[in-house]
Scaffold this active site. Structure first.
Site, PDB file in Angstrom:
ATOM      1  N   ASP A  24       0.853  -1.190   0.000  1.00 40.86           N
ATOM      2  CA  ASP A  24       0.000   0.000   0.000  1.00 40.86           C
ATOM      3  C   ASP A  24       0.886   1.237   0.000  1.00 40.86           C
ATOM      4  OD1 ASP A  24       0.803  -0.151   2.686  1.00 40.86           O
ATOM      5  OD2 ASP A  24      -1.134   0.423   3.486  1.00 40.86           O
ATOM      6  N   PHE A  39       6.675   2.052  -4.240  1.00 42.37           N
ATOM      7  CA  PHE A  39       8.069   2.278  -3.845  1.00 42.37           C
ATOM      8  C   PHE A  39       8.582   3.678  -4.203  1.00 42.37           C
ATOM      9  CE2 PHE A  39       7.963  -2.423  -4.232  1.00 42.37           C
ATOM     10  CZ  PHE A  39       8.299  -2.741  -2.931  1.00 42.37           C
ATOM     11  N   HIS A  69      11.306  -9.397   0.217  1.00 42.13           N
ATOM     12  CA  HIS A  69      10.992  -7.973   0.137  1.00 42.13           C
ATOM     13  C   HIS A  69      12.258  -7.151   0.406  1.00 42.13           C
ATOM     14  CE1 HIS A  69       9.045  -4.124   1.129  1.00 42.13           C
ATOM     15  NE2 HIS A  69       8.011  -4.576   0.454  1.00 42.13           N
ATOM     16  N   TYR A  75       2.974   4.722   0.712  1.00 40.44           N
ATOM     17  CA  TYR A  75       3.619   5.312   1.887  1.00 40.44           C
ATOM     18  C   TYR A  75       2.602   6.181   2.618  1.00 40.44           C
ATOM     19  CZ  TYR A  75       8.091   4.135  -0.421  1.00 40.44           C
ATOM     20  OH  TYR A  75       9.144   3.490  -1.017  1.00 40.44           O
TER      21      TYR A  75
END
Length: 220
Positions: free
Chosen positions: A65, A78, A187, A67
């Site tokens: 989701d 990102f 991740h 920031y």
């Protein structure tokens, strides 16, 4: 329902916008923007699609989701706005790009330059309440972005899917591995990055695959 999204995506996803869950989702999101601080700004909710039309997609990167800090989210997973410090996961992505293909870590964390080359930077959930991670999870966005992956899988091939972490890997599990390139790693979060994200060489692998199917490389 009138949803402002890039025209090629609108054609592909038109039926999704008419489903009951999406109407409920729209009502929820509209209410949140009226009464809470929500990121990204309303005009940027579908920016990942606006920057990367359906027929131009060469690579898909899946985030969770947006920031939830001030001025960070810009609609691309990102990615952060110009002038904003790189969050830890993005910093680690840039470190791996540098290690893999030699591109120096850029000053700006804005990934528009990737999106405009055909990288769909797709968050599974497209909105979030300020300072409350995952606050808009479970409201319908996941069903919508599942449909995005499903339509790409059904209508396109020879796409590179970069699936970082268990969440992204589950979301990409419907992709036909015989017609696309699937790259999996942990991740890039500081919690897991040393367990296999660093050294995964996904960026050079993606470009090698794109070359092999006659597509232009991404300038990472």
């Amino acid at each position: 329902m009138n949803v402002r999204i890039e025209p090629s995506w609108h054609r592909v996803l038109a039926s999704e916008f008419e489903k009951p869950y999406f109407r409920t989702l729209t009502d929820f999101v509209r209410e949140e923007y009226m009464h809470k601080t929500v990121f990204p700004s309303g005009r940027n909710i579908f920016r990942a699609f606006d920057k990367c039309p359906f027929d131009k997609v060469k690579v898909v990167i899946i985030g969770q989701d947006p920031y939830h800090g001030e001025e960070q989210a810009n609609g691309l997973c990102f990615s952060v706005n110009d002038g904003i410090a790189h969050p830890p996961s993005l910093q680690n992505i840039f470190k791996e790009v540098e290690s893999d293909i030699g591109t120096p870590i850029p000053k700006s964390g804005n990934l528009d330059r990737w999106a405009e080359q055909g990288v769909l930077l797709l968050n599974a959930v497209l909105t979030v309440r300020a300072h409350e991670a995952a606050s808009h999870a479970g409201r319908g966005w996941e069903q919508f972005t599942d449909a995005v992956v499903r339509e790409l899988n059904q209508r396109q091939q020879n796409i590179v899917y970069m699936l970082w972490g268990n969440y992204a890997q589950r979301k990409g599990s419907i992709v036909d591995t015989t017609r696309n390139c699937i790259l999996k790693a942990v991740h890039p979060s500081p919690l897991s990055v040393y367990r296999g994200f660093f050294g995964s060489r996904h960026f050079s692998q993606a470009n090698a695959y794109l070359r092999s199917v006659g597509k232009s490389e991404i300038i990472w």
